[in-house]
Design a protein around this motif. Sequence first.
Motif, mmCIF file in Angstrom:
data_model
loop_
_atom_site.group_PDB
_atom_site.id
_atom_site.type_symbol
_atom_site.label_atom_id
_atom_site.label_comp_id
_atom_site.label_asym_id
_atom_site.label_seq_id
_atom_site.Cartn_x
_atom_site.Cartn_y
_atom_site.Cartn_z
ATOM 1 N N LEU A 1 39.876 24.532 15.040
ATOM 2 C CA LEU A 1 38.915 23.948 15.972
ATOM 3 C C LEU A 1 37.918 23.066 15.242
ATOM 4 C CD1 LEU A 1 38.295 27.101 18.191
ATOM 5 C CD2 LEU A 1 40.206 25.486 18.199
ATOM 6 N N SER A 2 37.485 23.497 14.062
ATOM 7 C CA SER A 2 36.561 22.689 13.267
ATOM 8 C C SER A 2 37.193 21.358 12.882
ATOM 9 C CB SER A 2 36.150 23.458 12.005
ATOM 10 O OG SER A 2 35.532 24.685 12.335
ATOM 11 N N ILE A 3 38.475 21.392 12.514
ATOM 12 C CA ILE A 3 39.196 20.171 12.141
ATOM 13 C C ILE A 3 39.261 19.206 13.315
ATOM 14 C CG2 ILE A 3 41.499 19.282 11.589
ATOM 15 C CD1 ILE A 3 41.835 21.796 9.786
ATOM 16 N N TYR B 1 43.503 22.292 21.593
ATOM 17 C CA TYR B 1 42.568 21.237 21.980
ATOM 18 C C TYR B 1 41.654 21.713 23.112
ATOM 19 C CZ TYR B 1 45.877 18.581 19.222
ATOM 20 O OH TYR B 1 46.675 18.153 18.198
ATOM 21 N N ASP B 2 42.193 22.553 24.005
ATOM 22 C CA ASP B 2 41.359 23.149 25.043
ATOM 23 C C ASP B 2 40.288 24.036 24.405
ATOM 24 O OD1 ASP B 2 42.838 22.010 27.164
ATOM 25 O OD2 ASP B 2 44.309 23.632 27.072
ATOM 26 N N TYR B 3 40.685 24.812 23.409
ATOM 27 C CA TYR B 3 39.718 25.666 22.713
ATOM 28 C C TYR B 3 38.611 24.817 22.082
ATOM 29 C CZ TYR B 3 41.863 30.339 22.886
ATOM 30 O OH TYR B 3 42.317 31.570 23.294
ATOM 31 N N ALA B 4 38.992 23.718 21.454
ATOM 32 C CA ALA B 4 37.996 22.839 20.842
ATOM 33 C C ALA B 4 37.044 22.275 21.898
ATOM 34 C CB ALA B 4 38.678 21.709 20.080
ATOM 35 N N ASP B 5 37.592 21.910 23.060
ATOM 36 C CA ASP B 5 36.755 21.425 24.164
ATOM 37 C C ASP B 5 35.753 22.493 24.589
ATOM 38 O OD1 ASP B 5 38.098 19.010 24.231
ATOM 39 O OD2 ASP B 5 39.429 19.594 25.878
ATOM 40 N N ILE B 6 36.235 23.729 24.704
ATOM 41 C CA ILE B 6 35.368 24.825 25.139
ATOM 42 C C ILE B 6 34.237 25.044 24.138
ATOM 43 C CG2 ILE B 6 35.275 27.312 25.567
ATOM 44 C CD1 ILE B 6 38.212 27.047 26.573
ATOM 45 N N VAL B 7 34.557 24.983 22.853
ATOM 46 C CA VAL B 7 33.517 25.145 21.827
ATOM 47 C C VAL B 7 32.477 24.044 21.942
ATOM 48 C CG1 VAL B 7 33.046 25.042 19.344
ATOM 49 C CG2 VAL B 7 34.949 26.423 20.206
ATOM 50 N N GLU B 8 32.929 22.803 22.065
ATOM 51 C CA GLU B 8 31.977 21.692 22.149
ATOM 52 C C GLU B 8 31.102 21.791 23.395
ATOM 53 O OE1 GLU B 8 32.328 17.949 20.199
ATOM 54 O OE2 GLU B 8 34.494 17.985 20.617
ATOM 55 N N LYS B 9 31.695 22.160 24.513
ATOM 56 C CA LYS B 9 30.910 22.285 25.749
ATOM 57 C C LYS B 9 29.943 23.464 25.679
ATOM 58 C CE LYS B 9 34.315 19.990 28.686
ATOM 59 N NZ LYS B 9 35.292 20.114 29.801
ATOM 60 N N SER C 1 37.756 32.221 23.743
ATOM 61 C CA SER C 1 38.364 32.749 24.971
ATOM 62 C C SER C 1 39.492 33.733 24.662
ATOM 63 C CB SER C 1 38.926 31.604 25.824
ATOM 64 O OG SER C 1 37.890 30.788 26.302
ATOM 65 N N GLY C 2 39.435 34.903 25.312
ATOM 66 C CA GLY C 2 40.442 35.920 25.089
ATOM 67 C C GLY C 2 40.156 36.798 23.893
#
Length: 248
Positions: free
Chosen positions: A97-99, A68-76, A53-54
Amino acid sequence: MIVEVDNYKINYETEGVGEDLVILHGWGYDITLLNNLKNALKDSYRVTLIDLSGHGKSPEPTTPITVYDYADIVEKTLDKLNINSAYFLGHSFGCRLSIIIASRNPGRVKKMVLCGAAGIKDKRGFDYYLKVYSYKIAKSFLKTFAPRKFEKWKNSKGSEDYKKLSDVMKATFSNIVNEDLSYLLSKIQAPTFLIWGENDTATPLYMADIMEKEIPDCAKVVYMGRTHYAFLEELPRTEAIVKTFFKE
């Protein structure tokens, strides 16, 4: 291609054949930086690149978000693409994000390669803190007694790249760089391989040493004389390491 995740529109590319490999770029870049890496690996893996995002063709969030929001977005995003389990390869911010994903959802990450990984709190010397405190004192004084000078002074601070960011992305960046993820390292179950540049100034080599020590199943290689982009500066070597490590 664009996929909608909650209120975010996320651009992604998928190319190649084989087991899934997810590649996550660093802050301030996008998937175009990783095209050569994708081309080197797409004959062995189905490679998915995601514009965070961005970045790139993925619009900015409307409000500041966290790592953590970025990690959520990747998983979704991966859920939308029916990628339930994959190899991960990250660079810098993409490693954060991988971590997070590997530590909280072990089944999603088979193995991962982290290149110049961010996520460890910087060592701060006296000069750094002196600069920070001086900044805060000057900010408080000017904001109170000379608001016009404060705006001019504020705009003169920070890197050129930072000054170009929108207010939302500036706040998001602040959220990210202040987050120490070292507490998650011991929770990672996925076998992990670190690729680092000897002359990396963005994520210095001592960070690799910490990660290698704290991640239970971890090894590292240091590319001598290379920088924060060591994994691209020696692309054939990186390609060989990735293919060998993932197939072991």
